[in-house]
Write an enzyme that holds these catalytic residues in place. Structure first.
Site, PDB file in Angstrom:
ATOM      1  NE  ARG A  25      -3.789  -2.453   2.133  1.00  0.00           N
ATOM      2  CZ  ARG A  25      -3.651  -3.728   1.789  1.00  0.00           C
ATOM      3  NH1 ARG A  25      -2.426  -4.226   1.605  1.00  0.00           N
ATOM      4  NH2 ARG A  25      -4.709  -4.504   1.643  1.00  0.00           N
ATOM      5  N   GLY A 103      -1.796 -11.318  -5.696  1.00  0.00           N
ATOM      6  CA  GLY A 103      -3.195 -10.942  -5.805  1.00  0.00           C
ATOM      7  C   GLY A 103      -3.430  -9.482  -5.478  1.00  0.00           C
ATOM      8  CB  SER A 176     -10.773 -10.718  -2.090  1.00  0.00           C
ATOM      9  OG  SER A 176      -9.527 -10.079  -1.888  1.00  0.00           O
ATOM     10  CB  SER A 204      -9.852  -9.947   4.864  1.00  0.00           C
ATOM     11  OG  SER A 204      -9.901 -11.327   4.667  1.00  0.00           O
ATOM     12  CG  ASP A 340      -3.093 -13.862   4.995  1.00  0.00           C
ATOM     13  OD1 ASP A 340      -3.715 -14.549   4.160  1.00  0.00           O
ATOM     14  OD2 ASP A 340      -2.658 -12.726   4.748  1.00  0.00           O
TER      15      ASP A 340
END
Length: 459
Positions: A25, A103, A176, A204, A340
């Protein structure tokens, strides 16, 4: 690469690897700006290098330099010169972006492609070409661009043609969070205001919180709020239904100042779990301060399981040990916000007393591989009593006791599967794991760090 793991007792102190999520990011947000930004303590992995290269293709200047810190250690600094919110695409040549196995890079760059007038094709390796993107493509089409999967299956290669426009849109939050992060970072650069409503639960969510945190550091405002409405059931009962909504104004400018990437709890989970499980282990990890990372929950999880673990949040130091040969206990964990951690928790459950239940983890099936299936398959090879459910795993450490043994297991070309199975191998010995080079995706220094802790293995 195949790694052979022997029974071993980890001891020592390490600095946590840098966060992959924050590095992605920070690079992307710095590229969206126009001024130079220096990123300190970045993670240089295969995935983050994919983001760097993609940002370069869109016009950002990105350089890596090395310097020595006060202790004489070599530190890498990434310097990013952004393209001022105007990604550049050749008008005479169709642009092709290869994201490798990342991804995050795929989703960020797919949304960014909607800020250009030209056609952009995004692809990646075999694994990426199996990961679905339908919700993101659907919303981008609502926003005015033409976005589709070349093979018609929602997976890469993806093609984006034409610019997106501001307005009111929605997206499915169940697959996602990367789709939402990608849209939220591109929308502030549009000409007008945009709102994005999340359909269903946002899985998430902490990763979106990380996105908002870094965007705020760059001076961009993205608001989050809940909209409530009454829901009337067929039987006449009433209930309140909530919708998560993000809103942002247009014509904003990113300006990320020099930024220090925090330590990564996802990668550190393997170290902490080894320290908690293995009799005689004693591990200290520094560089782990409170942040928006959902996977900091590994500390809470190990505490609930009965581990001897402490976290000095002011100093950023976590200490975990099993010097008294204590046996941990299985717990029930909702993995909706911590996908994760699922492979790590599966190993934790295998060697704990009682039963470990991992629930609300169906979205884990859409990662680099189907991680629920992968962990169930490989731990069964080690004689672990494990059941794969629709949205999780049930592991009986009690029924597995005395039966677990080392054997050859498959790493599924998935970094988190490999690192989790490595910890299992330290418990049993005689474990060989193939596709072990996949650790480069998120933790390229994993084997070096495990060697420093005294893990016995050969590559």
């Amino acid at each position: 690469m195949i790694v052979s793991v022997h029974k071993s007792i980890p001891k020592g102190a390490l600095t946590a690897p840098a966060s992959k999520s924050y590095t992605h990011r920070a690079i992307f947000i710095a590229a969206l700006g126009k001024n130079k930004c220096r990123l300190y303590n970045p993670l240089l992995s295969a995935d983050t290098k994919s983001t760097m290269e993609a940002c370069r293709l869109f016009g950002a200047g990105i350089e890596e330099t090395e310097m020595r810190d006060e202790n004489g250690n070599i530190e890498t600094i990434i310097t990013v010169t952004g393209f001022d919110g105007k990604p550049k695409v050749s008008e005479t040549q169709k642009m092709m972006i290869d994201v490798g196995n990342s991804g995050t890079t795929l989703r960020l760059m797919t949304a960014l492609s909607g800020l250009t007038d030209e056609e952009v094709t995004l692809t990646g390796d075999e694994s990426i070409q199996k990961r679905p993107n339908t919700p993101l493509l659907k919303t981008l089409n609502q926003m005015g661009t033409e976005a589709y999967s070349k093979n018609g299956d929602g997976c890469a290669p993806l093609i984006v043609k034409g610019k997106i426009s501001p307005g009111h849109f929605s997206i499915d939050g169940g697959m996602s969070s990367q789709f939402i992060s990608a849209l939220l970072l591109s929308c502030p650069l549009l000409d007008g205001d945009t709102t994005i409503s999340i359909d269903g639960d946002l899985k998430s969510k902490p990763y979106v919180d990380i996105t908002l945190e870094v965007a705020e550091k760059a001076g961009v405002e993205i608001k989050e709020y809940i909209k409530w409405k009454m829901k009337f059931e067929k039987d006449g009962t009433e209930s309140e239904e909530e919708t998560l909504i993000y809103s942002t104004s247009g014509k904003q400018t990113y300006d990320l100042s020099d930024y220090i990437i925090p330590g990564d709890f996802s990668s550190t989970s393997y170290l902490l779990t080894a320290g908690a499980l293995i009799p005689g282990a004693d591990i200290t990890v520094s560089g782990l301060f409170p942040s928006a990372q959902g996977d900091s929950a590994i500390v809470e999880i190990l505490e609930k399981a009965g581990a001897d673990i402490s976290w000095d949040k002011e100093k950023g130091i976590i200490h975990v040990k099993n010097t008294d040969s204590r046996k941990l206990k299985g717990i029930t964990w909702n993995a909706g916000e911590t996908p994760d951690l699922v492979p790590t928790l599966a190993v934790l459950g295998a060697f704990s007393d009682g039963e470990m239940k991992i629930i609300n983890a169906e979205h884990v099936r859409f990662k680099e591989t189907d991680r629920l299936k992968a962990m169930a398959t490989e731990l069964k090879k080690m004689n672990v009593e494990i059941e794969e459910t629709k949205d999780g795993l049930v592991i009986s450490g009690e029924k597995s006791k005395g039966k677990i043994k080392g054997t050859a297991v498959h790493g599924w070309d998935d970094h988190r599967i490999v690192m989790s199975l490595f910890i299992a191998g330290m418990m049993t010995g005689d474990v060989t794991i193939d596709t072990a080079d996949s650790v480069k995706i998120s933790y390229p220094g994993f084997f070096e760090d495990m060697k420093k802790l005294g893990a016995a293995f050969e590559k």
